[in-house]
Design a protein around this motif. Structure first.
Motif, PDB file in Angstrom:
ATOM      1  N   ASP A  33      -2.196  13.242  -3.739  1.00 24.62           N
ATOM      2  CA  ASP A  33      -2.334  12.581  -4.794  1.00 24.62           C
ATOM      3  C   ASP A  33      -1.221  12.054  -5.335  1.00 24.62           C
ATOM      4  O   ASP A  33      -1.091  10.964  -6.267  1.00 24.62           O
ATOM      5  N   ASP A  34       0.009  11.988  -4.549  1.00 25.70           N
ATOM      6  CA  ASP A  34       1.174  11.447  -5.126  1.00 25.70           C
ATOM      7  C   ASP A  34       1.284  10.116  -4.319  1.00 25.70           C
ATOM      8  O   ASP A  34       1.402  10.196  -3.111  1.00 25.70           O
ATOM      9  N   HIS A  35       1.166   9.167  -5.066  1.00 20.77           N
ATOM     10  CA  HIS A  35       0.712   7.746  -4.385  1.00 20.77           C
ATOM     11  C   HIS A  35       1.898   7.238  -3.438  1.00 20.77           C
ATOM     12  O   HIS A  35       1.817   6.792  -2.486  1.00 20.77           O
ATOM     13  N   GLU A  36       3.245   7.751  -4.176  1.00 17.51           N
ATOM     14  CA  GLU A  36       4.549   7.336  -3.213  1.00 17.51           C
ATOM     15  C   GLU A  36       4.634   8.134  -2.241  1.00 17.51           C
ATOM     16  O   GLU A  36       5.107   7.449  -0.933  1.00 17.51           O
ATOM     17  N   ILE A  37       4.381   9.348  -2.191  1.00 17.59           N
ATOM     18  CA  ILE A  37       4.600  10.263  -0.887  1.00 17.59           C
ATOM     19  C   ILE A  37       3.478   9.850  -0.048  1.00 17.59           C
ATOM     20  O   ILE A  37       3.862   9.670   1.224  1.00 17.59           O
ATOM     21  N   ALA A  38       2.192   9.694  -0.350  1.00 16.15           N
ATOM     22  CA  ALA A  38       1.190   8.988   0.423  1.00 16.15           C
ATOM     23  C   ALA A  38       1.628   7.696   0.972  1.00 16.15           C
ATOM     24  O   ALA A  38       1.358   7.369   2.450  1.00 16.15           O
ATOM     25  N   ARG A  39       2.148   6.725   0.575  1.00 21.85           N
ATOM     26  CA  ARG A  39       2.626   5.336   0.904  1.00 21.85           C
ATOM     27  C   ARG A  39       3.544   5.567   1.847  1.00 21.85           C
ATOM     28  O   ARG A  39       3.419   5.050   3.016  1.00 21.85           O
ATOM     29  N   LEU A  40       4.570   6.379   1.795  1.00 24.77           N
ATOM     30  CA  LEU A  40       5.719   6.419   2.663  1.00 24.77           C
ATOM     31  C   LEU A  40       5.112   7.239   3.736  1.00 24.77           C
ATOM     32  O   LEU A  40       5.866   6.834   4.988  1.00 24.77           O
ATOM     33  N   THR A  41       4.385   8.124   3.658  1.00 25.65           N
ATOM     34  CA  THR A  41       4.056   8.861   4.879  1.00 25.65           C
ATOM     35  C   THR A  41       3.041   7.942   5.719  1.00 25.65           C
ATOM     36  O   THR A  41       3.208   8.097   7.056  1.00 25.65           O
ATOM     37  N   ALA A  42       2.392   7.263   5.104  1.00 25.33           N
ATOM     38  CA  ALA A  42       1.337   6.300   5.958  1.00 25.33           C
ATOM     39  C   ALA A  42       2.323   5.304   6.596  1.00 25.33           C
ATOM     40  O   ALA A  42       2.225   4.756   7.766  1.00 25.33           O
ATOM     41  N   MET A  43       3.357   4.703   6.053  1.00 26.07           N
ATOM     42  CA  MET A  43       4.033   3.615   6.535  1.00 26.07           C
ATOM     43  C   MET A  43       5.135   4.342   7.738  1.00 26.07           C
ATOM     44  O   MET A  43       4.949   3.652   8.749  1.00 26.07           O
ATOM     45  N   TYR A  44       5.448   5.496   7.558  1.00 24.48           N
ATOM     46  CA  TYR A  44       6.166   6.277   8.693  1.00 24.48           C
ATOM     47  C   TYR A  44       5.228   6.280   9.887  1.00 24.48           C
ATOM     48  O   TYR A  44       5.414   6.048  11.126  1.00 24.48           O
ATOM     49  N   LEU A  45       4.016   6.836   9.796  1.00 28.12           N
ATOM     50  CA  LEU A  45       3.022   6.961  10.514  1.00 28.12           C
ATOM     51  C   LEU A  45       2.582   5.957  11.529  1.00 28.12           C
ATOM     52  O   LEU A  45       2.564   6.094  12.685  1.00 28.12           O
ATOM     53  N   ASN A  46       2.560   4.834  10.559  1.00 26.19           N
ATOM     54  CA  ASN A  46       1.944   3.595  11.262  1.00 26.19           C
ATOM     55  C   ASN A  46       3.231   2.991  12.172  1.00 26.19           C
ATOM     56  O   ASN A  46       2.652   2.600  12.948  1.00 26.19           O
ATOM     57  N   SER A  47       4.323   3.556  11.813  1.00 22.14           N
ATOM     58  CA  SER A  47       5.387   2.859  12.467  1.00 22.14           C
ATOM     59  C   SER A  47       5.546   3.626  13.783  1.00 22.14           C
ATOM     60  O   SER A  47       6.088   3.132  14.969  1.00 22.14           O
ATOM     61  N   GLU A  48       4.873   4.481  13.850  1.00 21.36           N
ATOM     62  CA  GLU A  48       4.904   5.486  15.013  1.00 21.36           C
ATOM     63  C   GLU A  48       3.812   5.214  16.029  1.00 21.36           C
ATOM     64  O   GLU A  48       3.521   5.931  16.850  1.00 21.36           O
ATOM     65  N   GLY A  49       2.900   4.318  15.418  1.00 18.59           N
ATOM     66  CA  GLY A  49       1.638   3.923  16.312  1.00 18.59           C
ATOM     67  C   GLY A  49       0.402   4.701  15.637  1.00 18.59           C
ATOM     68  O   GLY A  49      -0.961   4.395  16.281  1.00 18.59           O
ATOM     69  N   TYR A  50       0.379   5.308  14.716  1.00 16.07           N
ATOM     70  CA  TYR A  50      -0.904   5.999  14.232  1.00 16.07           C
ATOM     71  C   TYR A  50      -1.728   4.948  13.152  1.00 16.07           C
ATOM     72  O   TYR A  50      -1.050   4.057  12.651  1.00 16.07           O
ATOM     73  N   ASP A  51      -2.956   5.271  13.252  1.00 14.49           N
ATOM     74  CA  ASP A  51      -4.037   4.497  12.312  1.00 14.49           C
ATOM     75  C   ASP A  51      -3.998   5.272  11.080  1.00 14.49           C
ATOM     76  O   ASP A  51      -4.523   6.458  11.547  1.00 14.49           O
ATOM     77  N   THR A  52      -3.714   5.115   9.862  1.00 11.42           N
ATOM     78  CA  THR A  52      -3.779   6.044   8.772  1.00 11.42           C
ATOM     79  C   THR A  52      -4.904   5.485   7.724  1.00 11.42           C
ATOM     80  O   THR A  52      -4.979   4.335   7.655  1.00 11.42           O
ATOM     81  N   LYS A  53      -5.105   6.564   7.135  1.00 11.61           N
ATOM     82  CA  LYS A  53      -6.088   6.311   5.843  1.00 11.61           C
ATOM     83  C   LYS A  53      -5.346   7.291   4.672  1.00 11.61           C
ATOM     84  O   LYS A  53      -5.565   8.485   5.001  1.00 11.61           O
ATOM     85  N   ILE A  54      -5.277   6.754   3.294  1.00 10.96           N
ATOM     86  CA  ILE A  54      -4.897   7.711   2.593  1.00 10.96           C
ATOM     87  C   ILE A  54      -6.141   7.844   1.427  1.00 10.96           C
ATOM     88  O   ILE A  54      -6.824   6.859   1.179  1.00 10.96           O
ATOM     89  N   ILE A  55      -6.381   8.976   0.849  1.00 15.24           N
ATOM     90  CA  ILE A  55      -7.216   9.534  -0.122  1.00 15.24           C
ATOM     91  C   ILE A  55      -6.261  10.235  -1.064  1.00 15.24           C
ATOM     92  O   ILE A  55      -5.575  11.199  -0.949  1.00 15.24           O
ATOM     93  N   ASN A  56      -6.578   9.725  -2.496  1.00 12.30           N
ATOM     94  CA  ASN A  56      -5.695  10.632  -3.496  1.00 12.30           C
ATOM     95  C   ASN A  56      -6.337  11.465  -4.342  1.00 12.30           C
ATOM     96  O   ASN A  56      -5.923  12.037  -5.294  1.00 12.30           O
ATOM     97  N   ASP A  57      -7.693  11.597  -4.251  1.00  6.28           N
ATOM     98  CA  ASP A  57      -8.471  12.523  -5.113  1.00  6.28           C
ATOM     99  C   ASP A  57      -8.984  13.645  -4.020  1.00  6.28           C
ATOM    100  O   ASP A  57      -9.884  13.178  -3.251  1.00  6.28           O
ATOM    101  N   GLY A  58      -8.872  14.889  -4.250  1.00 10.87           N
ATOM    102  CA  GLY A  58      -9.565  15.897  -3.461  1.00 10.87           C
ATOM    103  C   GLY A  58     -11.033  15.733  -3.427  1.00 10.87           C
ATOM    104  O   GLY A  58     -11.850  16.297  -2.512  1.00 10.87           O
ATOM    105  N   ALA A  59     -11.751  15.339  -4.559  1.00  7.97           N
ATOM    106  CA  ALA A  59     -13.169  15.160  -4.427  1.00  7.97           C
ATOM    107  C   ALA A  59     -13.773  14.220  -3.495  1.00  7.97           C
ATOM    108  O   ALA A  59     -14.739  14.407  -3.252  1.00  7.97           O
TER     109      ALA A  59
END
Length: 229
Positions: A11-37
């Motif tokens: 749910d922390d948008h900045e942490i999610a964005r940075l995590t996705a950016m790093y994993l994308n640079s490592e070759g992973y395909d990512t998707k972010i969900i900010n709401d547990g529901a």
């Protein structure tokens, strides 16, 4: 060849964005969900190879998501938590998480954990082993079935792997470093308590008869030993 999918529930948008950016640079395909529901539907629709799950979420908590997801999602779950409460982390591992990292997360450590989890999940199954029978414990590796005093135990994959390792070395001391290396395929991190927590979870499940004799003994400064008593 399609990229490996990783679903990030954070749910922390900045942490999610940075995590996705790093994993994308490592070759992973990512998707972010900010709401547990929305997490459970996203897991079903996205079909990730690995789930990164924050513990504190709006809508549905990480513990609730982990519990419900394990009824249909068999891939690795890596939990991110800012919580230092050992009991919470033990419970989460017991409910189906494969590993956890405490925030703030170091990207290279996250990458190592993800690689190890994916490597283990994709590894071909080892040939069937003969059943292992101790005085109070019976393990059938063909079915990944564990019985304690005749009662079937419900173990997570991580707990089962650790118990199998101890059982194959019954009466011998297995260090925390060896446990990490065998189960994760990465070097031991002395700030990491996940092995201790899995041991704690196993002890609770192996004490269902309220016996005062624990099967898993802690050998101070050396590691753990499974006793055949």
């Amino acid at each position: 060849m399609p990229s490996t999918r990783i679903l990030i529930v954070e749910d922390d948008h900045e942490i999610a964005r940075l995590t996705a950016m790093y994993l994308n640079s490592e070759g992973y395909d990512t998707k972010i969900i900010n709401d547990g529901a929305l997490a459970l539907d996203a897991i079903n629709q996205y079909q990730p190879a690995l789930l990164i799950l924050d513990l504190m979420l709006p809508g549905l908590s990480g513990i609730e998501i982990c519990t419900q997801a394990r009824t249909f999602f068999k891939e690795p779950i890596l939990v991110l938590t800012a919580c230092n409460d050992e009991l919470s982390e033990v419970n989460l591992l017991q409910l189906g998480a494969d590993d956890y990292l405490t925030k703030p997360v170091r990207p290279h450590v996250m990458a190592a954990r993800i690689n190890a989890l994916l490597r283990r999940s994709k590894a071909p199954k080892k040939p069937n082993y003969d059943a292992i029978e101790l005085k109070r414990l019976k393990i059938d590796p063909r079915r990944q079935r564990v019985e304690f005093r005749g009662e079937v135990l419900e173990l997570t994959d991580s707990e089962y792997d650790l118990l199998l390792l101890l059982t194959k070395n019954v009466g011998k001391i297995i260090s925390r470093e060896e446990c990490c290396q065998q189960l994760r395929g990465i070097d031991h991190d002395f700030s990491d308590r996940s092995i201790d927590m899995r041991i704690s979870g196993l002890r609770k499940k192996l004490n269902v008869d309220c016996s005062s004799k624990q099967l898993i003994k802690t050998v101070r400064n050396k590691g753990y030993m499974l006793l055949n008593e």
